[in-house]
Design a protein around this motif. Structure first.
Motif, PDB file in Angstrom:
ATOM      1  N   MET A 197       0.828  -1.207   0.000  1.00  0.00           N
ATOM      2  CA  MET A 197       0.000   0.000   0.000  1.00  0.00           C
ATOM      3  C   MET A 197       0.862   1.256   0.000  1.00  0.00           C
ATOM      4  SD  MET A 197      -3.336  -0.869   2.355  1.00  0.00           S
ATOM      5  CE  MET A 197      -2.454  -1.247   3.865  1.00  0.00           C
ATOM      6  N   GLU A 198       1.945   1.235   0.771  1.00  0.00           N
ATOM      7  CA  GLU A 198       2.821   2.402   0.840  1.00  0.00           C
ATOM      8  C   GLU A 198       3.468   2.701  -0.513  1.00  0.00           C
ATOM      9  OE1 GLU A 198       5.744   1.881   3.871  1.00  0.00           O
ATOM     10  OE2 GLU A 198       4.260   1.558   5.462  1.00  0.00           O
ATOM     11  N   THR A 199       3.984   1.675  -1.164  1.00  0.00           N
ATOM     12  CA  THR A 199       4.658   1.911  -2.443  1.00  0.00           C
ATOM     13  C   THR A 199       3.670   2.339  -3.518  1.00  0.00           C
ATOM     14  OG1 THR A 199       4.546  -0.481  -2.869  1.00  0.00           O
ATOM     15  CG2 THR A 199       6.610   0.375  -1.998  1.00  0.00           C
ATOM     16  N   PHE A 200       2.457   1.765  -3.489  1.00  0.00           N
ATOM     17  CA  PHE A 200       1.437   2.204  -4.441  1.00  0.00           C
ATOM     18  C   PHE A 200       1.067   3.663  -4.191  1.00  0.00           C
ATOM     19  CE2 PHE A 200      -3.075   3.017  -5.270  1.00  0.00           C
ATOM     20  CZ  PHE A 200      -3.124   2.772  -6.636  1.00  0.00           C
ATOM     21  N   ASP A 201       0.868   4.011  -2.917  1.00  0.00           N
ATOM     22  CA  ASP A 201       0.466   5.375  -2.577  1.00  0.00           C
ATOM     23  C   ASP A 201       1.562   6.393  -2.890  1.00  0.00           C
ATOM     24  OD1 ASP A 201      -1.984   4.453  -1.714  1.00  0.00           O
ATOM     25  OD2 ASP A 201      -1.434   4.414   0.407  1.00  0.00           O
ATOM     26  N   SER A 202       2.808   5.922  -2.890  1.00  0.00           N
ATOM     27  CA  SER A 202       3.913   6.846  -3.189  1.00  0.00           C
ATOM     28  C   SER A 202       4.028   7.144  -4.676  1.00  0.00           C
ATOM     29  CB  SER A 202       5.231   6.255  -2.677  1.00  0.00           C
ATOM     30  OG  SER A 202       5.626   5.139  -3.467  1.00  0.00           O
ATOM     31  N   GLY A 203       3.238   6.448  -5.491  1.00  0.00           N
ATOM     32  CA  GLY A 203       3.240   6.716  -6.916  1.00  0.00           C
ATOM     33  C   GLY A 203       4.056   5.749  -7.749  1.00  0.00           C
ATOM     34  N   MET A 204       4.594   4.710  -7.137  1.00  0.00           N
ATOM     35  CA  MET A 204       5.341   3.716  -7.911  1.00  0.00           C
ATOM     36  C   MET A 204       4.421   3.047  -8.926  1.00  0.00           C
ATOM     37  SD  MET A 204       7.878   1.602  -5.400  1.00  0.00           S
ATOM     38  CE  MET A 204       9.179   2.359  -4.439  1.00  0.00           C
ATOM     39  N   ASP A 205       4.951   2.791 -10.123  1.00  0.00           N
ATOM     40  CA  ASP A 205       4.161   2.095 -11.135  1.00  0.00           C
ATOM     41  C   ASP A 205       4.387   0.585 -11.036  1.00  0.00           C
ATOM     42  OD1 ASP A 205       6.644   1.565 -12.314  1.00  0.00           O
ATOM     43  OD2 ASP A 205       6.399   3.108 -13.856  1.00  0.00           O
ATOM     44  N   GLU A 206       3.785  -0.148 -11.966  1.00  0.00           N
ATOM     45  CA  GLU A 206       3.866  -1.614 -11.936  1.00  0.00           C
ATOM     46  C   GLU A 206       5.311  -2.102 -12.012  1.00  0.00           C
ATOM     47  OE1 GLU A 206       2.538  -5.040 -14.998  1.00  0.00           O
ATOM     48  OE2 GLU A 206       0.898  -3.697 -14.392  1.00  0.00           O
ATOM     49  N   GLU A 207       6.092  -1.493 -12.878  1.00  0.00           N
ATOM     50  CA  GLU A 207       7.487  -1.895 -13.045  1.00  0.00           C
ATOM     51  C   GLU A 207       8.283  -1.661 -11.765  1.00  0.00           C
ATOM     52  OE1 GLU A 207      10.948  -3.153 -15.233  1.00  0.00           O
ATOM     53  OE2 GLU A 207       8.858  -3.105 -15.914  1.00  0.00           O
ATOM     54  N   GLU A 208       8.095  -0.508 -11.160  1.00  0.00           N
ATOM     55  CA  GLU A 208       8.856  -0.156  -9.956  1.00  0.00           C
ATOM     56  C   GLU A 208       8.463  -1.029  -8.770  1.00  0.00           C
ATOM     57  OE1 GLU A 208       9.639   4.621 -10.611  1.00  0.00           O
ATOM     58  OE2 GLU A 208       7.607   3.927 -10.100  1.00  0.00           O
ATOM     59  N   TYR A 213      -1.250  -5.333  -4.940  1.00  0.00           N
ATOM     60  CA  TYR A 213      -0.968  -4.451  -6.075  1.00  0.00           C
ATOM     61  C   TYR A 213      -2.018  -4.615  -7.172  1.00  0.00           C
ATOM     62  CZ  TYR A 213       3.722  -3.168  -4.420  1.00  0.00           C
ATOM     63  OH  TYR A 213       4.782  -2.660  -3.723  1.00  0.00           O
ATOM     64  N   GLY A 214      -2.383  -5.854  -7.468  1.00  0.00           N
ATOM     65  CA  GLY A 214      -3.394  -6.071  -8.496  1.00  0.00           C
ATOM     66  C   GLY A 214      -4.692  -5.365  -8.165  1.00  0.00           C
ATOM     67  N   LEU A 215      -5.119  -5.463  -6.915  1.00  0.00           N
ATOM     68  CA  LEU A 215      -6.368  -4.822  -6.495  1.00  0.00           C
ATOM     69  C   LEU A 215      -6.254  -3.302  -6.520  1.00  0.00           C
ATOM     70  CD1 LEU A 215      -7.240  -7.201  -3.521  1.00  0.00           C
ATOM     71  CD2 LEU A 215      -8.492  -7.022  -5.686  1.00  0.00           C
ATOM     72  N   LEU A 216      -5.117  -2.767  -6.064  1.00  0.00           N
ATOM     73  CA  LEU A 216      -4.959  -1.316  -6.005  1.00  0.00           C
ATOM     74  C   LEU A 216      -4.779  -0.715  -7.399  1.00  0.00           C
ATOM     75  CD1 LEU A 216      -2.676  -0.956  -2.850  1.00  0.00           C
ATOM     76  CD2 LEU A 216      -5.134  -0.559  -3.021  1.00  0.00           C
ATOM     77  N   PHE A 217      -3.908  -1.308  -8.209  1.00  0.00           N
ATOM     78  CA  PHE A 217      -3.722  -0.798  -9.567  1.00  0.00           C
ATOM     79  C   PHE A 217      -5.003  -0.934 -10.384  1.00  0.00           C
ATOM     80  CE2 PHE A 217       0.954  -1.438  -8.918  1.00  0.00           C
ATOM     81  CZ  PHE A 217       1.354  -0.137  -9.201  1.00  0.00           C
ATOM     82  N   GLY A 218      -5.773  -1.982 -10.105  1.00  0.00           N
ATOM     83  CA  GLY A 218      -7.001  -2.185 -10.853  1.00  0.00           C
ATOM     84  C   GLY A 218      -8.054  -1.147 -10.568  1.00  0.00           C
ATOM     85  N   GLY A 219      -8.054  -0.613  -9.342  1.00  0.00           N
ATOM     86  CA  GLY A 219      -9.007   0.434  -8.993  1.00  0.00           C
ATOM     87  C   GLY A 219     -10.454   0.036  -9.209  1.00  0.00           C
ATOM     88  N   VAL A 242      -6.789  -8.459 -12.374  1.00  0.00           N
ATOM     89  CA  VAL A 242      -6.338  -9.841 -12.509  1.00  0.00           C
ATOM     90  C   VAL A 242      -5.156  -9.936 -13.474  1.00  0.00           C
ATOM     91  CG1 VAL A 242      -7.859 -10.596 -14.394  1.00  0.00           C
ATOM     92  CG2 VAL A 242      -7.257 -12.192 -12.577  1.00  0.00           C
ATOM     93  N   LEU A 243      -5.149  -9.121 -14.510  1.00  0.00           N
ATOM     94  CA  LEU A 243      -4.033  -9.140 -15.455  1.00  0.00           C
ATOM     95  C   LEU A 243      -2.787  -8.533 -14.838  1.00  0.00           C
ATOM     96  CD1 LEU A 243      -5.948  -8.125 -18.705  1.00  0.00           C
ATOM     97  CD2 LEU A 243      -4.998 -10.384 -18.171  1.00  0.00           C
ATOM     98  N   THR A 244      -2.942  -7.497 -14.034  1.00  0.00           N
ATOM     99  CA  THR A 244      -1.792  -6.918 -13.342  1.00  0.00           C
ATOM    100  C   THR A 244      -1.105  -7.959 -12.478  1.00  0.00           C
ATOM    101  OG1 THR A 244      -2.730  -4.690 -13.302  1.00  0.00           O
ATOM    102  CG2 THR A 244      -1.062  -5.185 -11.654  1.00  0.00           C
ATOM    103  N   ALA A 245      -1.884  -8.747 -11.754  1.00  0.00           N
ATOM    104  CA  ALA A 245      -1.293  -9.773 -10.889  1.00  0.00           C
ATOM    105  C   ALA A 245      -0.474 -10.771 -11.704  1.00  0.00           C
ATOM    106  CB  ALA A 245      -2.391 -10.491 -10.122  1.00  0.00           C
ATOM    107  N   VAL A 246      -1.005 -11.201 -12.843  1.00  0.00           N
ATOM    108  CA  VAL A 246      -0.275 -12.161 -13.676  1.00  0.00           C
ATOM    109  C   VAL A 246       0.975 -11.520 -14.273  1.00  0.00           C
ATOM    110  CG1 VAL A 246      -0.416 -13.688 -15.685  1.00  0.00           C
ATOM    111  CG2 VAL A 246      -2.380 -13.450 -14.161  1.00  0.00           C
ATOM    112  N   HIS A 247       0.933 -10.222 -14.553  1.00  0.00           N
ATOM    113  CA  HIS A 247       2.101  -9.537 -15.115  1.00  0.00           C
ATOM    114  C   HIS A 247       3.324  -9.677 -14.209  1.00  0.00           C
ATOM    115  CE1 HIS A 247      -0.608  -6.600 -17.612  1.00  0.00           C
ATOM    116  NE2 HIS A 247      -0.597  -7.835 -18.078  1.00  0.00           N
ATOM    117  N   TYR A 248       3.127  -9.756 -12.902  1.00  0.00           N
ATOM    118  CA  TYR A 248       4.244  -9.815 -11.962  1.00  0.00           C
ATOM    119  C   TYR A 248       4.976 -11.155 -11.994  1.00  0.00           C
ATOM    120  CZ  TYR A 248       2.989  -5.463  -9.561  1.00  0.00           C
ATOM    121  OH  TYR A 248       2.748  -4.149  -9.247  1.00  0.00           O
ATOM    122  N   GLY A 249       4.350 -12.202 -12.510  1.00  0.00           N
ATOM    123  CA  GLY A 249       4.947 -13.524 -12.441  1.00  0.00           C
ATOM    124  C   GLY A 249       4.731 -14.151 -11.072  1.00  0.00           C
ATOM    125  N   GLU A 250       5.583 -15.092 -10.703  1.00  0.00           N
ATOM    126  CA  GLU A 250       5.522 -15.845  -9.444  1.00  0.00           C
ATOM    127  C   GLU A 250       4.339 -16.817  -9.462  1.00  0.00           C
ATOM    128  OE1 GLU A 250       8.308 -15.293  -7.170  1.00  0.00           O
ATOM    129  OE2 GLU A 250       8.853 -14.261  -9.020  1.00  0.00           O
TER     130      GLU A 250
END
Length: 515
Positions: free
Chosen positions: A199-210, A255-261, A268-276
């Motif tokens: 939540m902190e990194t998302f709120d600080s403005g980091m994008d998916e890559e960061e 991250y998937g939930l927050l970026f998805g808004g 769901v696609l954001t989560a898969v983008h991360y791998g793992e």
């Protein structure tokens, strides 16, 4: 919430599990960026099989057989008998169960994977049985998780997700759901830290890559034998701590939930983008959306390619033949039937979204995590907890301490003397002696909880396994009951040898150990 709306939410939950699991399965445990927008493989109208759903079906069968009052020991029996996967934490737990250990020892002892992802992925059944009751969903999730995660981070992960999902039947605000889930787990655990950092990194403005780089640098676990991209290998992301997987994957879900808004596809696609652990992260997110919005929320493009069937891969197909639900609709109906029985038996009443505060954990809920170190046995008037005081291992000429924590659970003001007798084994001695007498008042009174220690010594050659039985009787002989508790100790030799890693394939293949 009327029955039809609730049914739609449960239906959506299980359909979401199939959608997310099928979407992420082809890339499961690959360390790379996945630039996908849809299913990536040919589908023939069936979902891909997935243990994320399988084990929940196994819990359904256990509940149908045993009733709602089940605990980790009941779940452990079904896990050992009917769950055929033997990989990672599953295999360790099954080995420990076959030795005679009980949860949480089954999930802690010799288990490098107790901080991995095998438990939070099966939390939905508890949320669907206890919608709007996060405390109950979390309590059952705890019993579930300790079977194969013992005292590990995997337990906190399942409690966190189960509480979120239960509340999601009434709340759609992702931030509130995250905070509700966090209220059920210790602030200092790695899952809680990871979620808050997400939540902190998302709120600080980091994008998916960061944010992906942040996870790779601070939270990655070991990748075992799966694919790794050349880019990630060059950055040194090929090996982390063995089994340390759940903090990073919970971060990916957040991250998937927050970026998805609030946008399902983006989430769901954001989560898969991360791998793992892509099938697990995507499956959890899709289930959550199904719970929040119901079956009609999912567009046909997500359902039509996989249909409504259920394909299992990890439940014994012979002994459970004819009992495994064949469709998502059948699974939904059977869960609804169980929910109605459970709520009647437990005398539960429906929550409302206006009672938002009731979804947060009571201050005392976290006391449940004290049970991650002891095996609990419940009898009329008495609870016995077995504390192995470390690993359940006995060594030659080295005393092994066993502690019994005794609680008088009488319902009226009463005191009694409890006699304890530890039956010995040939080749062993018990000190100071194998018999003790303990005075107990009611548990809420000053002398109501007592600890009794024994030390066991081995004389002569070590055997692989030792089984003991502790006998407990009240002098007043309440119900004329004699209560027995098993104690299991093993002997082990060998030391862990450091692994040397070697490249045994093209650059895209991860390092493998010299064996």
């Amino acid at each position: 919430m009327n029955r039809e709306e609730f049914k739609s939410r449960v239906y959506g939950c299980w359909m979401g599990k199939n959608i997310g699991g099928t979407l992420g399965m082809p890339m499961e445990w690959e360390r790379c960026k996945n630039n996908i927008t849809y299913y990536t493989h040919d589908l023939n109208g069936e979902p891909l099989p997935n243990d994320d759903l399988d084990i929940q079906i196994l819990w359904l069968l256990a509940l149908e057989d045993r009733g709602i009052h089940i605990d980790a020991k009941d779940l452990g029996e079904y896990f050992n008998e009917f769950m055929i996967f033997t990989h990672a934490e599953y295999g360790v737990a099954k080995t420990n169960l076959r030795s005679g250990f009980q949860p949480p020892v089954t999930g802690s002892f010799n288990n490098e994977f107790k901080d991995s992802c095998g438990s939070y992925i099966r939390s939905e059944i508890w949320a669907c049985l206890f919608p709007g009751k996060p405390d109950l969903a979390a309590e059952y999730a705890f019993q579930d998780a300790i079977v194969d995660h013992g005292d590990g981070e995997g337990v906190y992960a399942e409690v966190f997700i189960a509480a979120m999902e239960s509340a999601a039947f009434y709340i759609r605000d992702i931030r509130k759901l995250i905070e509700i889930g966090l209220s059920y787990i210790p602030e200092g655990c790695a899952v809680s830290i990871g979620v808050r950092k997400a939540m902190e990194t998302f709120d600080s403005g980091m994008d998916e890559e960061e944010t992906r780089e942040y996870i790779m640098q601070n939270f990655i676990g070991h990748l075992e034998w799966h694919y790794i991209s050349e880019e990630d290998e060059k950055k040194g992301y090929q090996n982390g701590k063995m089994g340390w997987d759940v903090p990073s994957n919970l971060m990916i879900i957040i991250y998937g939930l927050l970026f998805g808004g609030g946008d399902f596809e983006k989430s769901v696609l954001t989560a898969v983008h991360y791998g793992e652990d892509t099938d697990c992260t995507a499956g959890t997110i899709a289930s959550l959306f199904g719970i929040m919005y119901g079956i009609d929320f999912f567009e046909a493009k997500w359902i039509d390619p996989i249909g409504h069937g259920i394909v299992t891969c990890s439940i014994d197909p012979f002994r459970m033949a004819g009992r495994i639900p064949s469709t998502v609709e059948e699974l939904t109906d059977r869960v609804l039937a169980l929910k109605e029985v459970a709520w009647k038996e437990l005398a539960l009443t429906e929550a409302t979204a206006e009672d938002e505060e009731i979804f947060y954990a009571k201050p005392y809920f976290r006391n449940i995590f004290d049970e991650m170190k002891t095996v609990k046995y419940e009898f009329p008037y008495l609870n016995v907890r077995v504390d192995y005081c470390g690993d359940p291992v006995i060594n030659a000429e080295e005393p092994k301490k066993i502690r019994f924590i005794l609680s008088n659970t009488s319902k009226s003001v009463t005191s009694d003397r409890l006699n304890v007798y530890l039956y010995n084994r040939d080749g062993c001695t018990v000190s100071p002696q194998n018999e003790a007498s303990v005075f107990l008042t009611m548990a809420h009174m000053g002398a109501g909880i007592k600890e009794v220690d024994f030390e066991i010594n081995v004389e002569g050659p070590l055997k692989p396994l030792y089984r003991f039985v502790a006998e407990f009787t009240f002098e007043e002989s309440k119900n004329r009951r004699v209560m027995h508790v098993p104690v299991v100790l093993v002997s082990e030799t060998g030391t862990v040898r450091d692994v040397k890693w070697e490249k045994k394939g093209p650059r895209s293949v991860n390092n493998l150990p010299r064996v």
